[in-house]
Write an enzyme that holds these catalytic residues in place. Sequence first.
Site, PDB file in Angstrom:
ATOM      1  N   SER A 182       0.845  -1.189   0.000  1.00 42.07           N
ATOM      2  CA  SER A 182       0.000   0.000   0.000  1.00 42.07           C
ATOM      3  C   SER A 182       0.883   1.243   0.000  1.00 42.07           C
ATOM      4  CB  SER A 182      -0.914   0.007   1.231  1.00 42.07           C
ATOM      5  OG  SER A 182      -1.720  -1.146   1.265  1.00 42.07           O
ATOM      6  N   ASP A 255       8.156  -7.838  13.143  1.00 39.17           N
ATOM      7  CA  ASP A 255       7.904  -9.195  13.638  1.00 39.17           C
ATOM      8  C   ASP A 255       6.964  -9.160  14.839  1.00 39.17           C
ATOM      9  OD1 ASP A 255       7.974 -11.845  14.244  1.00 39.17           O
ATOM     10  OD2 ASP A 255      10.105 -11.932  14.733  1.00 39.17           O
ATOM     11  N   VAL A 257       4.750 -11.986  15.382  1.00 42.97           N
ATOM     12  CA  VAL A 257       4.296 -13.354  15.608  1.00 42.97           C
ATOM     13  C   VAL A 257       5.496 -14.262  15.867  1.00 42.97           C
ATOM     14  CG1 VAL A 257       2.993 -15.293  14.664  1.00 42.97           C
ATOM     15  CG2 VAL A 257       2.373 -12.959  14.025  1.00 42.97           C
ATOM     16  N   ASP A 258       5.389 -15.095  16.881  1.00 43.66           N
ATOM     17  CA  ASP A 258       6.443 -16.070  17.155  1.00 43.66           C
ATOM     18  C   ASP A 258       5.854 -17.473  17.201  1.00 43.66           C
ATOM     19  OD1 ASP A 258       8.769 -14.417  17.406  1.00 43.66           O
ATOM     20  OD2 ASP A 258       7.960 -13.678  19.305  1.00 43.66           O
TER      21      ASP A 258
END
Length: 684
Positions: A182, A255, A257-258
């Site tokens: 975007s 980051d 998300v793990d």
Amino acid sequence: MKKSLTLLTFFILLVLGSNAQNINPKNIEIVRDSFGVPHIFAKTDAEVAYGLAWAHAEDDFKSLQDVVLPAKGLMGKVQGKAGAAGDYAFALFRCMEITEAKWNTLTPAFLKLIDGYVQGINAYAKAHPNEVLHKKIFPITAKEYIASSVLALTAFNGADKALMAIFNNTIETDTELNKKGSNAMAIHPTKTNTGEAFLLINAHQPNTGSQAFYEAHINSEEGLNVHGGLLAGGPCILHGVNENLGWAHTVNYVDRVDVFQLEMNPANQKQYKFDGEWIDLEEKIITLRIKGIPVGVKRKVYWSKYGATMKNKQGFFSIRLGANMDIRALEQWYYMDKAKNFTEFYAAIKDQRLSMFNITYADKHDTIFYVNNGLVPVRNPAPQYNWKSTLPGNTSQTLWTGFRKFRELPQYVNPKNGYVFNTNHSSFFATDAANNLKVEQFPLADGWETWHNNRSMRVVEQMPDTQLDYTTFKKIKFDKQLPDTLRYPYNIDTMFILNETTYPQVASLITTLNSWDKKGTADSKGAAVFLLSYLHLSKILAGQPARSITLQEALTTYQFVHDYMMKHFGKTDLTLGDIQKLVRGDKEWPLWGFPDLLSPQWTANYKDGKLKSVGGDGLIMFVRFTKNALPQIETVNMYGASAKKGNKHFDDQVEMYINQQTKHMTLKKEDVYKMAERVYHPGE
């Protein structure tokens, strides 16, 4: 006193939860302008939300239903096996449980808004039973609606990719050739030749469905007067402009998300080790109901200290992220809508109710702003933990419990050079070199984006050192030129250095690509070769680390393009517009653009070898702010206001979009009524 306030709040929540607020649709007016865009007027915010739900349902009721299906456990029943994955994810990530647990964190004012929205969509469903996808969808409750938004944000934050990586026994890389994006840009008045602030709002979303932008204007006597875009189920404007300020969102890739691999007990596969102790996995059996299958399908969902947990051939893995730890994202957008200045806007976003998205901002009070916003975990910086990979799920050393404070996120307020922008690239290239933040100022474990892309480089190449005029500002957004040095994950320079005399079968294609000006216009033959090459390489290189393509891969790609053109078109002398189409209903138009242009498209197979756009610019908004007047707003939406075939607003903006023209919109109530095509109450 504190106790009585708590009891009062509880009573208000209880009342709202029982839908005691009774909205009379006669108090709401929907004004459709000549393009069919709805302008909703009412005394209260809740009434406006009711009207917005009704108007959106008139134009695309299916997408609104798609959003709430998982809260009803009906995605599989309506959409088949593919939909059942959504029902599974809703249970896996405990979207309803977190909604129940966090319900009292929502403010009474916002709950009134949600109650109004839910009443509106339920009323539409009751009045139009033939449009309802399944008899058990309605009525929906406010809690089901909010729980659905939790799932949507959880998926948006990247949990869907992590889930699929575990399901497929793979770890996905971050070098997709066809990554979508975007654009957003804010220009300070000191940088413009008119003394106005400029704002570009340009999210690239799918062309249709629940993730396509819907354009609307909402106006209440309680402080809402906002024009912009929302996705299906949005109870207010998600990005747009009010009387004093505006903002744009772009997807960020910090980051958030793990994934953790649990160490399971060899003697009991339902136990995992944590800090030296064996702990029982939480287990729940759910029933998935799938279209075409007469009996329910039983599945197990698991939960560990780290969060949602799945089993695959390699063992048990947990997914942890902030998006399914909070339910207040829609509430933040509501208060962003109501902000009157930067102080109020900053107050609305600093509590971090919204778990992701860059925010680019401008106002009439001489402030521009950018922040790489998100719930970014505070991770253990110890070198033995690689936070870009799968983590050990057996120790409190990897179990993060908090997030970076808002002030710790990369952000800019009024940089000296007078502009900020984002094209899904690095926060450390958000303005000019002299004013950019430095990546070394931020913890490595946070995983901040550090790259330029083609679009960001084109902004840099086009931004003048002197003042910027409005025509040039629009020209930058509508640009179809690739930068001098390509920034795709895979280096395709090999394709540009081949000698056509050495490879006679594909010589004409090599000549065409070598002479290409790297513009994605519909009449470009080089762009046609490039797009087919791009799509071929994105398929064969998917999941591989970034690298240069080999000579053999270049030759194979040219051969693919040759064979594709001959098979489907009988010739290789083709333009981009011959191959790529904008399709609406039974109409098609030659179309410019390809991925990572400032004017982009991404495509899917259509017919007879032709490709159709399935995503791209979506809703485009240009805004100009002056101190003592309402903002000047220009917009265009790819197709039109209505998703219903046969409606005259189904495709009435297509020609404008293709020619990159805009329509003028306004926040001034009397002017809206002057250009009204229809004025009515919901239900009429």
